[in-house]
Design a protein around this motif. Structure first.
Motif, PDB file in Angstrom:
ATOM      1  N   GLY A 243     -11.587 -28.297 -29.136  1.00 21.67           N
ATOM      2  CA  GLY A 243     -10.305 -27.637 -28.879  1.00 21.67           C
ATOM      3  C   GLY A 243      -9.155 -28.617 -28.921  1.00 21.67           C
ATOM      4  N   VAL A 244      -9.360 -29.807 -28.370  1.00 21.29           N
ATOM      5  CA  VAL A 244      -8.324 -30.841 -28.422  1.00 21.29           C
ATOM      6  C   VAL A 244      -8.020 -31.217 -29.867  1.00 21.29           C
ATOM      7  CG1 VAL A 244      -7.769 -33.240 -27.837  1.00 21.29           C
ATOM      8  CG2 VAL A 244      -8.803 -31.751 -26.129  1.00 21.29           C
ATOM      9  N   LEU A 245      -9.068 -31.296 -30.704  1.00 23.47           N
ATOM     10  CA  LEU A 245      -8.849 -31.626 -32.110  1.00 23.47           C
ATOM     11  C   LEU A 245      -7.989 -30.580 -32.812  1.00 23.47           C
ATOM     12  CD1 LEU A 245     -12.272 -33.058 -33.369  1.00 23.47           C
ATOM     13  CD2 LEU A 245     -10.184 -34.300 -32.781  1.00 23.47           C
ATOM     14  N   VAL A 246      -8.130 -29.317 -32.428  1.00 21.73           N
ATOM     15  CA  VAL A 246      -7.255 -28.279 -32.986  1.00 21.73           C
ATOM     16  C   VAL A 246      -5.798 -28.603 -32.669  1.00 21.73           C
ATOM     17  CG1 VAL A 246      -6.596 -25.845 -32.836  1.00 21.73           C
ATOM     18  CG2 VAL A 246      -9.018 -26.476 -32.938  1.00 21.73           C
ATOM     19  N   THR A 247      -5.539 -28.988 -31.427  1.00 18.53           N
ATOM     20  CA  THR A 247      -4.161 -29.319 -31.057  1.00 18.53           C
ATOM     21  C   THR A 247      -3.687 -30.585 -31.768  1.00 18.53           C
ATOM     22  OG1 THR A 247      -4.691 -30.697 -29.112  1.00 18.53           O
ATOM     23  CG2 THR A 247      -4.610 -28.319 -28.790  1.00 18.53           C
ATOM     24  N   VAL A 248      -4.584 -31.542 -31.990  1.00 19.93           N
ATOM     25  CA  VAL A 248      -4.212 -32.754 -32.723  1.00 19.93           C
ATOM     26  C   VAL A 248      -3.742 -32.393 -34.125  1.00 19.93           C
ATOM     27  CG1 VAL A 248      -5.112 -34.874 -33.785  1.00 19.93           C
ATOM     28  CG2 VAL A 248      -5.665 -34.340 -31.409  1.00 19.93           C
ATOM     29  N   TYR A 302       1.756 -35.018 -13.871  1.00 18.72           N
ATOM     30  CA  TYR A 302       1.411 -33.646 -14.259  1.00 18.72           C
ATOM     31  C   TYR A 302       0.140 -33.624 -15.100  1.00 18.72           C
ATOM     32  CZ  TYR A 302       6.226 -32.901 -12.796  1.00 18.72           C
ATOM     33  OH  TYR A 302       7.394 -32.873 -12.073  1.00 18.72           O
ATOM     34  N   ARG A 303      -0.497 -32.472 -15.137  1.00 20.23           N
ATOM     35  CA  ARG A 303      -1.725 -32.327 -15.928  1.00 20.23           C
ATOM     36  C   ARG A 303      -1.394 -32.382 -17.417  1.00 20.23           C
ATOM     37  NH1 ARG A 303      -6.267 -30.514 -13.113  1.00 20.23           N
ATOM     38  NH2 ARG A 303      -5.855 -30.047 -10.916  1.00 20.23           N
ATOM     39  N   ARG A 304      -2.216 -33.117 -18.145  1.00 17.67           N
ATOM     40  CA  ARG A 304      -1.915 -33.376 -19.555  1.00 17.67           C
ATOM     41  C   ARG A 304      -1.869 -32.106 -20.404  1.00 17.67           C
ATOM     42  NH1 ARG A 304      -5.886 -38.478 -18.993  1.00 17.67           N
ATOM     43  NH2 ARG A 304      -4.336 -40.008 -18.338  1.00 17.67           N
ATOM     44  N   PRO A 305      -2.801 -31.149 -20.247  1.00 15.20           N
ATOM     45  CA  PRO A 305      -2.662 -29.926 -21.049  1.00 15.20           C
ATOM     46  C   PRO A 305      -1.341 -29.207 -20.810  1.00 15.20           C
ATOM     47  CG  PRO A 305      -4.869 -30.073 -20.135  1.00 15.20           C
ATOM     48  CD  PRO A 305      -4.069 -31.156 -19.476  1.00 15.20           C
ATOM     49  N   ALA A 306      -0.854 -29.246 -19.563  1.00 15.17           N
ATOM     50  CA  ALA A 306       0.436 -28.597 -19.272  1.00 15.17           C
ATOM     51  C   ALA A 306       1.580 -29.335 -19.965  1.00 15.17           C
ATOM     52  CB  ALA A 306       0.664 -28.555 -17.759  1.00 15.17           C
ATOM     53  N   VAL A 307       1.533 -30.669 -19.954  1.00 16.05           N
ATOM     54  CA  VAL A 307       2.569 -31.449 -20.641  1.00 16.05           C
ATOM     55  C   VAL A 307       2.553 -31.133 -22.136  1.00 16.05           C
ATOM     56  CG1 VAL A 307       3.323 -33.780 -21.238  1.00 16.05           C
ATOM     57  CG2 VAL A 307       2.525 -33.287 -18.924  1.00 16.05           C
ATOM     58  N   LEU A 308       1.369 -31.030 -22.715  1.00 17.14           N
ATOM     59  CA  LEU A 308       1.258 -30.732 -24.143  1.00 17.14           C
ATOM     60  C   LEU A 308       1.735 -29.313 -24.454  1.00 17.14           C
ATOM     61  CD1 LEU A 308      -2.161 -32.440 -24.936  1.00 17.14           C
ATOM     62  CD2 LEU A 308       0.135 -33.260 -25.507  1.00 17.14           C
ATOM     63  N   GLN A 309       1.517 -28.383 -23.530  1.00 15.99           N
ATOM     64  CA  GLN A 309       2.050 -27.034 -23.725  1.00 15.99           C
ATOM     65  C   GLN A 309       3.576 -27.056 -23.763  1.00 15.99           C
ATOM     66  OE1 GLN A 309      -0.218 -25.076 -20.463  1.00 15.99           O
ATOM     67  NE2 GLN A 309      -0.712 -23.527 -21.979  1.00 15.99           N
ATOM     68  N   LEU A 410       1.938 -21.870 -31.295  1.00 15.29           N
ATOM     69  CA  LEU A 410       1.420 -20.806 -30.432  1.00 15.29           C
ATOM     70  C   LEU A 410      -0.095 -20.911 -30.286  1.00 15.29           C
ATOM     71  CD1 LEU A 410       3.446 -17.589 -31.404  1.00 15.29           C
ATOM     72  CD2 LEU A 410       3.384 -18.739 -29.177  1.00 15.29           C
ATOM     73  N   ALA A 411      -0.790 -21.161 -31.392  1.00 17.08           N
ATOM     74  CA  ALA A 411      -2.233 -21.334 -31.333  1.00 17.08           C
ATOM     75  C   ALA A 411      -2.612 -22.519 -30.446  1.00 17.08           C
ATOM     76  CB  ALA A 411      -2.796 -21.531 -32.744  1.00 17.08           C
ATOM     77  N   ALA A 412      -1.856 -23.618 -30.557  1.00 20.17           N
ATOM     78  CA  ALA A 412      -2.130 -24.795 -29.723  1.00 20.17           C
ATOM     79  C   ALA A 412      -1.929 -24.473 -28.242  1.00 20.17           C
ATOM     80  CB  ALA A 412      -1.228 -25.947 -30.148  1.00 20.17           C
ATOM     81  N   ILE A 413      -0.907 -23.684 -27.935  1.00 19.27           N
ATOM     82  CA  ILE A 413      -0.645 -23.319 -26.535  1.00 19.27           C
ATOM     83  C   ILE A 413      -1.813 -22.527 -25.964  1.00 19.27           C
ATOM     84  CG2 ILE A 413       0.814 -21.865 -25.059  1.00 19.27           C
ATOM     85  CD1 ILE A 413       3.180 -22.717 -26.869  1.00 19.27           C
ATOM     86  N   VAL A 414      -2.365 -21.609 -26.737  1.00 17.99           N
ATOM     87  CA  VAL A 414      -3.519 -20.821 -26.290  1.00 17.99           C
ATOM     88  C   VAL A 414      -4.714 -21.725 -26.018  1.00 17.99           C
ATOM     89  CG1 VAL A 414      -5.189 -19.057 -26.985  1.00 17.99           C
ATOM     90  CG2 VAL A 414      -2.742 -18.731 -27.467  1.00 17.99           C
ATOM     91  N   VAL A 415      -4.982 -22.659 -26.933  1.00 17.72           N
ATOM     92  CA  VAL A 415      -6.104 -23.581 -26.753  1.00 17.72           C
ATOM     93  C   VAL A 415      -5.899 -24.453 -25.517  1.00 17.72           C
ATOM     94  CG1 VAL A 415      -7.319 -25.550 -27.763  1.00 17.72           C
ATOM     95  CG2 VAL A 415      -6.690 -23.607 -29.203  1.00 17.72           C
ATOM     96  N   ARG A 417      -4.180 -23.802 -22.886  1.00 20.47           N
ATOM     97  CA  ARG A 417      -4.314 -22.990 -21.663  1.00 20.47           C
ATOM     98  C   ARG A 417      -5.782 -22.923 -21.248  1.00 20.47           C
ATOM     99  NH1 ARG A 417      -1.313 -19.542 -18.730  1.00 20.47           N
ATOM    100  NH2 ARG A 417      -2.358 -17.822 -17.668  1.00 20.47           N
ATOM    101  N   ARG A 418      -6.663 -22.778 -22.234  1.00 22.85           N
ATOM    102  CA  ARG A 418      -8.099 -22.771 -21.923  1.00 22.85           C
ATOM    103  C   ARG A 418      -8.557 -24.148 -21.437  1.00 22.85           C
ATOM    104  NH1 ARG A 418     -12.875 -24.149 -24.188  1.00 22.85           N
ATOM    105  NH2 ARG A 418     -14.694 -22.874 -23.615  1.00 22.85           N
ATOM    106  N   LEU A 419      -8.092 -25.197 -22.076  1.00 20.62           N
ATOM    107  CA  LEU A 419      -8.475 -26.548 -21.668  1.00 20.62           C
ATOM    108  C   LEU A 419      -8.020 -26.836 -20.235  1.00 20.62           C
ATOM    109  CD1 LEU A 419      -7.628 -28.551 -24.922  1.00 20.62           C
ATOM    110  CD2 LEU A 419      -9.894 -27.993 -24.035  1.00 20.62           C
TER     111      LEU A 419
END
Length: 434
Positions: A243-248, A302-309, A410-415, A417-419
């Motif tokens: 999932g992280v690779l998708v965001t990368v 802050y949590r890293r997934p939230a920062v990336l969102q 948008l797709a990255a935000i969804v991923v 959120r799950r992470l």
């Protein structure tokens, strides 16, 4: 220390040669980077279409470099791979001076891109090992800030040499770039850690103790038993990392939009003056140099997934601003582009060190190189796809590339959120030293 902490800088005691090596490397890269296409055309007499084919072919042939580099990092340690990547580029840039045959240049371009693809995961892995606990994001932020400053300064020197010496100036740029890689390799190869003591072993290749996923017992680099315990099969079994690779991949496309899409959009699609992209790039560079480390410090709690969102949302805002600029009012368009660039750069500042720290935090120590090599592969794929996809979309509508990038975000935000729900707390946010 109070000033450095306020600026978001990490403790560099005992590690300054590594920092100097990065600056030297960035200066050399900045010398050549603005002239990567025109050098082969102006100095070697190769048609631009052939140059484009050469660079695309080299990019395709270098795709395996990231994954292979990851395996080499895990087997031999990041410092050796980092030195090797610099020496490869010493040889290729030296050889550029002595040949003008396209097929030979394709081989040299491919080897250069292999060196680039080995360099990036090796740097990130070495930083992960020498950084103080909880300050990896600061190190990645500082590295990025220094590289931007070095590339900017190198670009100014390169422009001066080319403007003053013509073809001889191009040759000087290439030769100086080779020298910079040689100096950087020497600094890294001869560096010995003298700061805070580490467990027995090569000081440059010891990871700081920290809470993370269980790692195998220490073993000498290259130990066959360690090789059997992990590999890319284990990396691919980590569904959260996939999932992280998708965001990368998404964030790589967003980042590449700055260099591959924005100029063509401003000049060709909107018919705005040719000076505007240069000003926008200057704004981006200055912001990265001045604000990267401070912003990395500000968000480390802050949590890293939230920062990336947040970064993904800001990128969407910037793409909307870019798409909305009018083509019939130069002043208003430039104001919109500047605002879009400021928002774009803030997103970039949030994403770059956070993504690197997240990936390193997910990886067990014996697989760290492979995790970073997988990240490099996603960047390489984005570099291959982005030019074709961006130009194809731009030819069919000025706003289409920005719309496509918004959908990707948008797709990255969804991923992400799950992470946020599935990743352990110590991966999402390192404990920062007091």
């Amino acid at each position: 220390m109070a000033v450095t902490d306020t600026l978001g800088l990490p403790n560099t005691k005992g590690r300054r040669p590594l920092i100097i090596a990065q600056v030297v490397d960035a200066l050399g890269t900045g010398l050549f980077l603005p002239f990567a296409v025109v050098y082969f055309h102006a100095a070697k007499g190769i048609p631009l279409t052939t140059v484009g084919l050469m660079l695309s072919t080299g990019a395709l042939l270098s795709l395996p470099a990231g994954p292979l580099g990851g395996r080499l990092i895990d087997r031999f340690g990041p410092r050796g791979v980092l030195v090797a990547s610099n020496l490869i580029r010493v040889l290729t840039f030296t050889a550029y001076v002595f040949t003008d045959t396209p097929w030979q240049l394709v081989l040299l371009v491919t080897a250069t891109l292999w060196g680039d693809s080995l360099f990036r995961p090796a740097v990130f892995a070495l930083v992960a090992q020498v950084a103080d606990d909880g300050h990896r994001a600061r190190w990645y932020a500082m590295d990025r800030s220094l590289r931007n400053a070095g590339i900017g300064a190198g670009g100014l020197v390169g422009s001066t040499l080319v403007g003053w010496g013509g073809t001889s100036g191009y040759t000087a740029v290439v030769a100086l770039n080779a020298v910079s890689f040689l100096l950087a390799a020497g600094l890294v190869a001869t560096w010995r850690r003298t700061a805070a003591p580490r467990p027995a072993g090569d000081g440059a290749d010891q990871a700081p103790a920290q809470a993370q996923a269980p790692a195998p017992a220490p073993a000498p680099a290259g130990d066959a038993a360690q090789e059997r315990r992990g590999g890319y099969r284990e990396v691919l079994a980590d569904r959260a990392f996939l999932g992280v690779l998708v965001t990368v991949g998404v964030f790589a496309l967003c980042d590449l939009a700055l260099t591959l899409l924005l100029s063509a959009y401003v000049i060709e699609a909107r018919g705005l003056p040719a000076w505007q992209p240069g000003m926008l790039f200057a704004i981006n560079t200055v912001m990265v140099v001045l604000a990267q480390t401070a912003l990395a410090k500000a968000v480390e709690r802050y949590r890293r997934p939230a920062v990336l969102q947040v970064a993904a949302v800001l990128w969407m805002v910037s793409f909307g601003l870019f798409a909305a600029v009018p083509g019939d009012h130069t002043g208003l368009a430039f104001g919109g582009l500047v605002l879009g660039m400021v928002v774009f750069t803030v997103a970039e500042l949030l994403q770059a060190p956070t993504s690197s720290a997240l990936i390193v935090g997910m990886a067990a120590e014996h697989l760290r190189g492979r995790y970073l090599g997988s990240e490099e592969l996603m960047w390489s794929l984005a570099r291959v796809l982005a030019p074709t996809v961006f130009t194809w979309l731009l030819a069919r509508g000025a706003g289409l590339p920005w719309l496509a990038l918004c959908l990707c975000c948008l797709a990255a935000i969804v991923v992400l959120r799950r992470l946020h729900r599935v990743l352990p707390a110590h991966v999402q946010r390192e404990t920062v030293d007091a």
